[in-house]
Design an enzyme around this catalytic site. Sequence first.
Site, PDB file in Angstrom:
ATOM      1  N   TRP A 117      -5.979  12.448   4.732  1.00  0.00           N
ATOM      2  CA  TRP A 117      -5.840  12.790   3.461  1.00  0.00           C
ATOM      3  C   TRP A 117      -4.491  12.273   2.979  1.00  0.00           C
ATOM      4  CZ3 TRP A 117      -8.496  18.172   2.107  1.00  0.00           C
ATOM      5  CH2 TRP A 117      -9.500  18.111   2.359  1.00  0.00           C
TER       6      TRP A 117
ATOM      7  N   ALA B 272      -4.989  -2.128   5.249  1.00  0.00           N
ATOM      8  CA  ALA B 272      -6.238  -1.425   5.182  1.00  0.00           C
ATOM      9  C   ALA B 272      -7.170  -1.555   4.088  1.00  0.00           C
ATOM     10  CB  ALA B 272      -6.185   0.051   5.800  1.00  0.00           C
ATOM     11  N   TYR B 273      -8.321  -1.780   4.342  1.00  0.00           N
ATOM     12  CA  TYR B 273      -9.439  -1.391   3.316  1.00  0.00           C
ATOM     13  C   TYR B 273      -9.883  -0.017   3.382  1.00  0.00           C
ATOM     14  CZ  TYR B 273     -13.674  -2.002   0.432  1.00  0.00           C
ATOM     15  OH  TYR B 273     -14.504  -1.872  -0.364  1.00  0.00           O
TER      16      TYR B 273
ATOM     17  N   TYR C  12     -16.789   2.345   6.151  1.00  0.00           N
ATOM     18  CA  TYR C  12     -15.263   2.406   6.430  1.00  0.00           C
ATOM     19  C   TYR C  12     -14.736   3.135   7.710  1.00  0.00           C
ATOM     20  CZ  TYR C  12     -10.527   4.609   5.961  1.00  0.00           C
ATOM     21  OH  TYR C  12      -9.236   4.920   6.233  1.00  0.00           O
TER      22      TYR C  12
ATOM     23  N   GLY D  86       0.733  -1.301  -0.046  1.00  0.00           N
ATOM     24  CA  GLY D  86       0.157   0.095  -0.031  1.00  0.00           C
ATOM     25  C   GLY D  86       0.831   1.291   0.159  1.00  0.00           C
TER      26      GLY D  86
END
Length: 277
Positions: free
Chosen positions: A150, A60-61, A125, A10
């Site tokens: 962000w 993480a999703y 989420y 990621g």
Amino acid sequence: MVVIVLGAAGQLGKAIQSISSHYTVHFNFFDSRQLDISKSEMVDAAFERLKPDFCINVAAYTAVDKAEIEKDKADLINHISVKNIALACLKHDTTLLHISTDFVFDGEKNSPYLESDQTNPQGQYGISKRNGELEIEHAMTKYFIVRTSWLYSDFGYNFKKTMLKLAQERESLNVVNDQIGAPTHAVDLAKALMKILQSESTNYGIYHYSNEGNTSWFGFAKKIFEYNNLSVILKGIPTSDYPTPAKRPKYSVLDTAKIKKEFNLTIRSWEKALKEN
């Protein structure tokens, strides 16, 4: 020091890898193909073999809108899998550094969120991420949960890369101007995590980290184009003109005083981080 990093493929995982050679740490990076964190026996086996001092969980999703449909998948990665990791850390006396999000708040506040503020996630989420936090808090004491906001970088999928791509395809763009937050450079966050690793602090708990200052998505886009010398016609629009499946916080600026004081951090403004990278 032996460190396991989960979620290596990621954006933040790649950011950590990009600076890892600067530290005298033995890193073990795992992506989801190498270690399925939803399977507790696999997680435990990795901890048994490597005996890590620290585990950094950046897996993480993060598909905020898709999470409204893929509720079970978001919950599996952000909640159930986090429980597996927390229990493995507890069993092997490993300190956990876990990344969470500004989406645990509802965005109704008008001043920066403190770590102690009431959480009230509005979408699947945020709910899954908050449930992951709770699993850690219930299972163990040696943890640092770092909420951020962000996140962007040259890695993975993020707002900056999307804006640069759209700038090549369109002459004008509409961008939401009534959601306020703090852009965070992933490498800056990665360096902050390294500071926590090396600190030997036992002041465990929840911390907030973002670059300093705040802006809207419109303001963020404007600076992206300005710093990259791109001429794009930008129009600011209200959230109501850009409906999404998941509700976004109207205001999700995080107060970073606690993490700066505890780890002696100097944090760049979001404009400086964007301009210099």
